[in-house]
Write a protein that holds these residues in place. Sequence first.
Motif, mmCIF file in Angstrom:
data_model
loop_
_atom_site.group_PDB
_atom_site.id
_atom_site.type_symbol
_atom_site.label_atom_id
_atom_site.label_comp_id
_atom_site.label_asym_id
_atom_site.label_seq_id
_atom_site.Cartn_x
_atom_site.Cartn_y
_atom_site.Cartn_z
ATOM 1 N N SER A 68 0.837 -1.199 0.000
ATOM 2 C CA SER A 68 0.000 0.000 0.000
ATOM 3 C C SER A 68 0.872 1.249 0.000
ATOM 4 C CB SER A 68 -0.899 0.012 1.244
ATOM 5 O OG SER A 68 -0.098 0.098 2.398
ATOM 6 N N ASP A 71 0.360 6.106 4.119
ATOM 7 C CA ASP A 71 -0.900 6.666 4.606
ATOM 8 C C ASP A 71 -0.683 8.116 5.032
ATOM 9 O OD1 ASP A 71 0.532 6.283 6.892
ATOM 10 O OD2 ASP A 71 -0.979 5.069 7.915
ATOM 11 N N ILE A 72 -1.737 8.754 5.495
ATOM 12 C CA ILE A 72 -1.695 10.185 5.812
ATOM 13 C C ILE A 72 -0.739 10.481 6.960
ATOM 14 C CG2 ILE A 72 -3.673 10.150 7.378
ATOM 15 C CD1 ILE A 72 -2.894 12.918 4.858
ATOM 16 N N VAL A 73 -0.633 9.584 7.917
ATOM 17 C CA VAL A 73 0.271 9.806 9.050
ATOM 18 C C VAL A 73 1.726 9.816 8.582
ATOM 19 C CG1 VAL A 73 1.020 8.890 11.274
ATOM 20 C CG2 VAL A 73 -1.381 8.768 10.634
ATOM 21 N N GLU A 74 2.063 8.924 7.659
ATOM 22 C CA GLU A 74 3.419 8.909 7.123
ATOM 23 C C GLU A 74 3.718 10.184 6.341
ATOM 24 O OE1 GLU A 74 4.128 4.151 6.588
ATOM 25 O OE2 GLU A 74 3.068 5.243 5.028
ATOM 26 N N LEU A 75 2.744 10.669 5.622
ATOM 27 C CA LEU A 75 2.958 11.925 4.890
ATOM 28 C C LEU A 75 3.103 13.099 5.842
ATOM 29 C CD1 LEU A 75 0.517 11.397 1.898
ATOM 30 C CD2 LEU A 75 2.998 11.189 1.908
ATOM 31 N N ILE A 76 2.362 13.082 6.943
ATOM 32 C CA ILE A 76 2.502 14.144 7.952
ATOM 33 C C ILE A 76 3.895 14.088 8.568
ATOM 34 C CG2 ILE A 76 1.696 14.895 10.229
ATOM 35 C CD1 ILE A 76 -1.146 14.137 9.278
#
Length: 137
Positions: A68, A71-76
């Motif tokens: 996958s 996710d958004i947390v990794e981008l943050i």
Amino acid sequence: MNEPNPYESPSTAHAQDGASKTRTALTPKQVFTYSYCTSLPVAFTVVVIWLFVVFNDSSVPQSQRRTSPPDIVELIFLVITTLPSILTCLLFSFSYCAVFKVPEKRKVWPAVLFGAISGLVFNAMTAIWVIEYFFEW
């Protein structure tokens, strides 16, 4: 010959001379802008290339491969880890302007070079380390 323009006010001629001098002089704000605006794209480019390599690495067994996208947390986390570049670029701009006290002697290339190195070494490596440390692949 070189006669002054009777329709031009003397203040306009002096303002144009002053504007040409200020265009060549780099202020600390401009040095920071050049270094920071170079640092961020370099960091994001390196991390995106790294993520692409991780997704498409054929030497890693299929069971251990990540399937996958981040996710958004990794981008943050990626954005947060590039924020210390603000401090490093500010420190660079103040020290560079302290060394070269005459604004006309300041050049653009040291700011761009520092931004590229800062983005590559400091920001991108920090982002990769944080993502590797906090998230299971």
